[in-house]
Design a protein around this motif. Structure first.
Motif, mmCIF file in Angstrom:
data_model
loop_
_atom_site.group_PDB
_atom_site.id
_atom_site.type_symbol
_atom_site.label_atom_id
_atom_site.label_comp_id
_atom_site.label_asym_id
_atom_site.label_seq_id
_atom_site.Cartn_x
_atom_site.Cartn_y
_atom_site.Cartn_z
ATOM 1 N N ALA A 1 -4.709 -2.330 -11.970
ATOM 2 C CA ALA A 1 -3.617 -1.487 -12.463
ATOM 3 C C ALA A 1 -2.559 -1.201 -11.397
ATOM 4 C CB ALA A 1 -4.192 -0.175 -12.986
ATOM 5 N N SER A 2 -2.969 -1.191 -10.130
ATOM 6 C CA SER A 2 -2.053 -0.890 -9.024
ATOM 7 C C SER A 2 -2.766 -1.291 -7.742
ATOM 8 C CB SER A 2 -1.742 0.616 -8.995
ATOM 9 O OG SER A 2 -2.921 1.341 -8.701
ATOM 10 N N GLY A 3 -2.051 -1.180 -6.631
ATOM 11 C CA GLY A 3 -2.705 -1.418 -5.344
ATOM 12 C C GLY A 3 -3.875 -0.457 -5.156
ATOM 13 N N MET A 4 -3.682 0.816 -5.568
ATOM 14 C CA MET A 4 -4.761 1.792 -5.449
ATOM 15 C C MET A 4 -5.926 1.424 -6.364
ATOM 16 S SD MET A 4 -3.840 3.530 -2.986
ATOM 17 C CE MET A 4 -5.408 4.399 -2.968
ATOM 18 N N GLY A 5 -5.628 0.815 -7.515
ATOM 19 C CA GLY A 5 -6.690 0.338 -8.401
ATOM 20 C C GLY A 5 -7.537 -0.704 -7.684
ATOM 21 N N LEU B 1 -3.646 3.848 8.144
ATOM 22 C CA LEU B 1 -3.676 3.161 6.850
ATOM 23 C C LEU B 1 -2.674 3.819 5.911
ATOM 24 C CD1 LEU B 1 -7.462 2.633 5.949
ATOM 25 C CD2 LEU B 1 -5.850 0.894 6.719
ATOM 26 N N TYR B 2 -2.339 3.099 4.855
ATOM 27 C CA TYR B 2 -1.502 3.646 3.787
ATOM 28 C C TYR B 2 -2.031 5.030 3.390
ATOM 29 C CZ TYR B 2 0.905 3.792 -0.717
ATOM 30 O OH TYR B 2 1.668 4.146 -1.779
ATOM 31 N N GLY B 3 -1.141 6.007 3.250
ATOM 32 C CA GLY B 3 -1.540 7.400 3.049
ATOM 33 C C GLY B 3 -2.524 7.614 1.909
ATOM 34 N N VAL C 1 -8.983 -6.706 3.911
ATOM 35 C CA VAL C 1 -7.641 -6.603 4.497
ATOM 36 C C VAL C 1 -6.592 -6.289 3.430
ATOM 37 C CG1 VAL C 1 -5.859 -7.823 5.799
ATOM 38 C CG2 VAL C 1 -8.262 -8.231 6.331
ATOM 39 N N ASP C 2 -5.837 -5.240 3.673
ATOM 40 C CA ASP C 2 -4.663 -4.925 2.858
ATOM 41 C C ASP C 2 -3.481 -5.672 3.484
ATOM 42 O OD1 ASP C 2 -2.340 -3.816 1.776
ATOM 43 O OD2 ASP C 2 -3.127 -1.770 1.739
ATOM 44 N N ALA C 3 -3.006 -6.713 2.777
ATOM 45 C CA ALA C 3 -1.938 -7.556 3.333
ATOM 46 C C ALA C 3 -0.618 -7.342 2.595
ATOM 47 C CB ALA C 3 -2.357 -9.022 3.303
ATOM 48 N N THR C 4 -0.458 -6.144 2.028
ATOM 49 C CA THR C 4 0.756 -5.828 1.268
ATOM 50 C C THR C 4 2.031 -6.106 2.070
ATOM 51 O OG1 THR C 4 -0.424 -4.099 0.060
ATOM 52 C CG2 THR C 4 1.975 -3.959 0.064
ATOM 53 N N PHE C 5 2.021 -5.737 3.359
ATOM 54 C CA PHE C 5 3.249 -5.842 4.161
ATOM 55 C C PHE C 5 3.603 -7.280 4.523
ATOM 56 C CE2 PHE C 5 4.665 -1.620 6.191
ATOM 57 C CZ PHE C 5 4.350 -0.912 5.041
ATOM 58 N N THR C 6 2.614 -8.180 4.505
ATOM 59 C CA THR C 6 2.892 -9.520 5.033
ATOM 60 C C THR C 6 2.923 -10.607 3.955
ATOM 61 O OG1 THR C 6 0.563 -9.517 5.648
ATOM 62 C CG2 THR C 6 2.157 -9.170 7.403
ATOM 63 N N HIS D 1 -3.552 -6.655 -2.228
ATOM 64 C CA HIS D 1 -2.137 -6.300 -2.098
ATOM 65 C C HIS D 1 -1.774 -5.252 -3.128
ATOM 66 C CE1 HIS D 1 -1.004 -10.098 0.086
ATOM 67 N NE2 HIS D 1 -2.042 -10.565 -0.590
ATOM 68 N N SER D 2 -0.845 -4.409 -2.784
ATOM 69 C CA SER D 2 -0.096 -3.712 -3.805
ATOM 70 C C SER D 2 0.949 -4.710 -4.280
ATOM 71 C CB SER D 2 0.596 -2.471 -3.234
ATOM 72 O OG SER D 2 1.554 -2.031 -4.184
ATOM 73 N N ALA D 3 0.724 -5.285 -5.472
ATOM 74 C CA ALA D 3 1.696 -6.243 -6.007
ATOM 75 C C ALA D 3 2.937 -5.524 -6.520
ATOM 76 C CB ALA D 3 1.056 -7.077 -7.112
ATOM 77 N N SER D 4 2.884 -4.177 -6.518
ATOM 78 C CA SER D 4 4.077 -3.382 -6.837
ATOM 79 C C SER D 4 5.167 -3.650 -5.787
ATOM 80 C CB SER D 4 3.744 -1.886 -6.818
ATOM 81 O OG SER D 4 2.468 -1.615 -7.349
ATOM 82 N N LYS D 5 4.787 -4.236 -4.676
ATOM 83 C CA LYS D 5 5.711 -4.434 -3.560
ATOM 84 C C LYS D 5 6.236 -5.878 -3.577
ATOM 85 C CE LYS D 5 4.367 -0.234 -2.731
ATOM 86 N NZ LYS D 5 3.289 0.084 -1.815
ATOM 87 N N TYR D 6 6.025 -6.631 -2.475
ATOM 88 C CA TYR D 6 6.697 -7.940 -2.369
ATOM 89 C C TYR D 6 6.299 -8.956 -3.430
ATOM 90 C CZ TYR D 6 8.367 -6.478 2.173
ATOM 91 O OH TYR D 6 8.989 -5.799 3.174
ATOM 92 N N VAL E 1 7.363 -2.904 -11.283
ATOM 93 C CA VAL E 1 5.986 -3.139 -11.726
ATOM 94 C C VAL E 1 5.022 -2.307 -10.889
ATOM 95 C CG1 VAL E 1 4.153 -4.880 -11.451
ATOM 96 C CG2 VAL E 1 6.205 -5.463 -12.730
ATOM 97 N N MET E 2 3.954 -1.790 -11.512
ATOM 98 C CA MET E 2 2.812 -1.244 -10.766
ATOM 99 C C MET E 2 1.657 -2.207 -10.989
ATOM 100 S SD MET E 2 3.762 1.672 -9.403
ATOM 101 C CE MET E 2 2.173 1.986 -8.660
ATOM 102 N N LEU E 3 1.123 -2.768 -9.906
ATOM 103 C CA LEU E 3 0.076 -3.770 -10.049
ATOM 104 C C LEU E 3 -0.633 -3.971 -8.706
ATOM 105 C CD1 LEU E 3 -0.585 -5.700 -12.532
ATOM 106 C CD2 LEU E 3 0.557 -7.470 -11.245
HETATM 107 C C1 LIG Z 1 2.005 0.709 -1.905
HETATM 108 C C2 LIG Z 1 0.824 0.389 -1.069
HETATM 109 C C3 LIG Z 1 -0.483 0.564 -1.543
HETATM 110 C C4 LIG Z 1 -0.778 1.153 -2.896
HETATM 111 O O1 LIG Z 1 -0.339 0.348 -3.914
HETATM 112 P P1 LIG Z 1 0.204 0.898 -5.343
HETATM 113 O O2 LIG Z 1 0.543 -0.343 -6.065
HETATM 114 O O3 LIG Z 1 1.373 1.782 -5.054
HETATM 115 O O4 LIG Z 1 -0.936 1.662 -5.941
HETATM 116 C C5 LIG Z 1 -1.535 0.193 -0.722
HETATM 117 N N1 LIG Z 1 -1.315 -0.308 0.512
HETATM 118 C C6 LIG Z 1 -0.076 -0.465 1.012
HETATM 119 C C7 LIG Z 1 0.094 -1.020 2.370
HETATM 120 C C8 LIG Z 1 1.034 -0.126 0.242
HETATM 121 O O5 LIG Z 1 2.261 -0.283 0.750
#
Ligand SMILES: *Cc1c(COP(=O)(O)O)cnc(C)c1O
Length: 391
Positions: free
Chosen positions: A79-83, A105-107, A176-181, A198-203, A210-212
């Protein structure tokens, strides 16, 4: 006789051609011909979807795309990165277990881990992800996984994933959370991680609509994590998966452009008299500069942070007001450039003392670089800095 009730209408006719773009399977469930097929579906003899919370063609397509981009065995969507991170915690750690996490880490990930600690007695240790040698001494017989981010938020500390995996010697899975890269810049599963998410809500989606969440990694682990997501309702939805699939098509181009622009901006703005410090891994002043030169020679992504000269929130407010073209939006990786203020958004749940220990000053502004031209962004940011500069 043909059915005249509209409740039974609207299914497209069969066609010898197929849609050139992927269709959206916006359906809660899938009709099963009979009990024999149902049995074959559950046993895995035939492939097919039954109920969208468990699987859907749009989810499966996106999960397979992520897995192949990550060079991993299998993928999953949430559902989201947090999911994704929530499902990983609930799959791998039980009451009383131990988890090791990077200090920065991400807050919301920190909040999630803290909640697991309070409600289920999870024990937590933190380490500096730029110092992999700290890790082995923290491992206990109850350690279930180690969690790090490739590049941290908002100070852009770079983790050497291969070195971290090396110190673990496969004793516990590295997550590994690779959202930033994104997989364009780093593929943690090729460097020894068991699961990347990844938080696919991002890149990955990249258009701020999208929230994913997505994950990829070892097949057996991903299967268990997906099952958790389904049980706890952390499933993705077809339309979001479809949109993200669409966004992915331009990911390589977007990341190239964003990396290039970010580097120009970080280098140029570091010299502005209204700036105390720029945090960007490829600047020689950054604590991760050596690792970053080695791992991300062409750029570490689209995020950099600027610590404004001056004190308190007032200077931040004046900067934001002087740069109305660059909206204050508490997200990142939109197609347009945005800025955020970690002290009052992502890290507001921390005490000022905790923030200072991490190095997050009140005057820190995080910039997420979008697809505008570097010249335009440089001119807008420079004039905002000129406007707040006290001569
Ligand atoms: C945004 C983010 C998340 C959480 O993802 P959501 O899709 O907002 O739930 C986790 N890790 C990093 C590094 C993020 O930037």
């Amino acid at each position: 006789m043909t059915d005249t009730h509209p409740a039974r209408m609207g299914h497209p006719r069969n066609s010898v051609t197929t849609p050139s773009a992927p269709p959206i399977f916006q359906s809660t469930a899938f009709d099963v011909p009979d009990l024999n097929v149902l049995q074959a579906l559950y046993s895995g003899e035939v492939a097919g979807d039954i109920y969208t919370r468990d699987s859907n063609p749009n989810h499966t397509a996106l999960a397979a795309s992520i897995a192949s981009m990550e060079h991993a065995e299998a993928g999953a969507v949430f559902a989201s990165g947090m999911g994704a991170v929530g499902s990983i915690f609930l799959t791998l750690a039980s009451a009383g277990d131990h988890v090791i996490m990077a200090r920065a880490l991400y807050g919301k990930t920190v909040q999630l881990a803290t909640r697991m600690q309070q409600q289920f007695g999870l024990s937590l240790s933190t380490f500096d992800s730029t110092q992999p040698k700290q890790l082995p001494s923290l491992l206990t017989s109850r350690t279930k996984f180690v969690l790090v981010e490739t590049v941290s938020n908002p100070l852009l500390e770079v983790a050497d994933i291969a070195a971290i995996a090396g110190t673990l010697e496969n004793r516990v899975p590295l997550i590994v959370d690779a959202t930033f890269t994104t997989p364009e810049l780093c593929r943690p599963c090729s460097l020894g991680a068991a699961v990347v998410f990844h938080s696919a809500s991002k890149y990955l989606n990249g258009h701020g609509d999208v929230m994913l969440g997505v994950a990829a990694g070892e097949k057996s682990l991903i299967k268990r994590i997906s099952e958790t997501a389904s049980i706890f309702g952390q499933n993705a939805n077809p339309f979001e998966s479809w949109l993200c699939q669409r966004g992915l098509r331009t990911l390589p181009l977007r990341m190239q452009q964003i990396c290039r622009t970010t580097r120009v901006l970080a280098e140029k703005l570091a010299d502005h008299p209204a700036v105390r410090r720029v945090y960007y891994p490829l600047l020689s002043s950054h604590c991760s500069s050596e690792v970053a030169q080695r791992l991300y020679p062409h750029g570490s992504g689209g995020i950099f942070s600027v610590e404004l000269a001056g004190t308190g929130f007032d200077v931040v407010n004046r900067f934001m007001q002087a740069a109305p073209m660059i909206p204050f939006s508490p997200t990142l990786a939109d197609a347009r450039t945005t800025m955020s203020h970690p002290a009052t958004t992502s890290h507001r749940f921390m005490s000022p003392q905790q923030r200072l220990e991490l190095g997050i000053q009140d005057e820190l502004v995080r910039i997420s670089v979008g697809l505008e031209s570097p010249e335009q962004l440089l001119s807008e940011l420079t004039s905002a800095l000129d406007a707040i500069h006290v001569h």
